[in-house]
Motif scaffolding. Structure first.
Motif: not given
Length: 222
Positions: A118-124
């Motif tokens: 899970y990741s929240h806004m890491l990819y961006c």
């Protein structure tokens, strides 16, 4: 190009200073994305999960409180310290392993170590497409077969897209933070070796930020 790379690298000390100056930057309540992810992971029977870019731990704590064994990575020392401090205060230290790590490097885990990611806004964050492709395959490597990868990213419908300083590709610097804005084409590009289970759009914050939440399942082979 090299100068642009240095600008992207400078995001690390920028986040260190930000977390140091604001010990509760995102609050303590879990994100909407984490609440949805918990339901997905539970429905899929996934318990051992990896969180990327845990920040100060609001979602990390929520996962642990819901019975997950969480390994969380963040590239700021201040973030890791905040997570460990709160985990200790809440008696959750046995459920949380927090590690400082730059996700542009190989993930520090064996193959097929996790059931979910899970990741929240890491990819961006300030990551090039090439770095995101590498990360996507590293996540796939550490997931078990049929493992679930859930991530969120701000998208090109966001009002900040195209504003501020252009830093290459779909990256723009606004208020000192560099954001890589996603398209559905980018999601498809990063889904090699996965089945796309869902792409949903939601809003967060006062702007509001507009994001995609992507749910992927690891395929047996590419």
């Amino acid at each position: 190009m090299e100068n642009n790379r240095n600008i992207l690298n400078d995001q690390n000390p920028h986040w260190e200073r930000t977390f140091s100056d604001n010990e509760d930057m995102f609050g303590q309540s879990p994100s909407e994305a984490a609440i949805k992810a918990v339901k997905i992971f539970k429905d899929q029977g996934k318990i051992k999960i990896l969180e990327l870019g845990g920040g100060q731990g609001r979602d990390t704590i929520y996962f642990a409180q819901n019975g997950f064994q969480v390994y969380v990575l963040d590239y700021t020392n201040n973030g890791i310290e905040a997570i460990n401090k709160r985990a200790h205060q809440l008696g959750l230290s046995n459920s949380i392993t927090a590690i400082q790590h730059d996700i542009r490097n190989p993930l520090p885990f064996d193959d097929e170590f996790f059931e979910g990611c899970y990741s929240h806004m890491l990819y961006c964050m300030a990551l090039s497409t090439q770095e995101l492709e590498f990360l996507s395959q590293e996540v796939r490597r550490v997931l078990k077969t049929d493992g679930i990868n859930i991530y969120t990213a701000r998208n090109t419908n966001d009002s900040h897209f195209g504003t501020g300083i252009h830093r290459g590709e779909n990256m723009y610097e606004v208020g000192g933070f560099i954001v890589h804005f996603f398209t559905k084409e980018m999601i498809a590009k990063l889904a090699k070796g996965y089945t796309i289970l869902e792409i949903s759009e939601f809003e967060e914050g006062q702007l509001p930020r507009k994001l995609y939440q992507v749910t992927l399942q690891k395929q047996n082979c590419c």
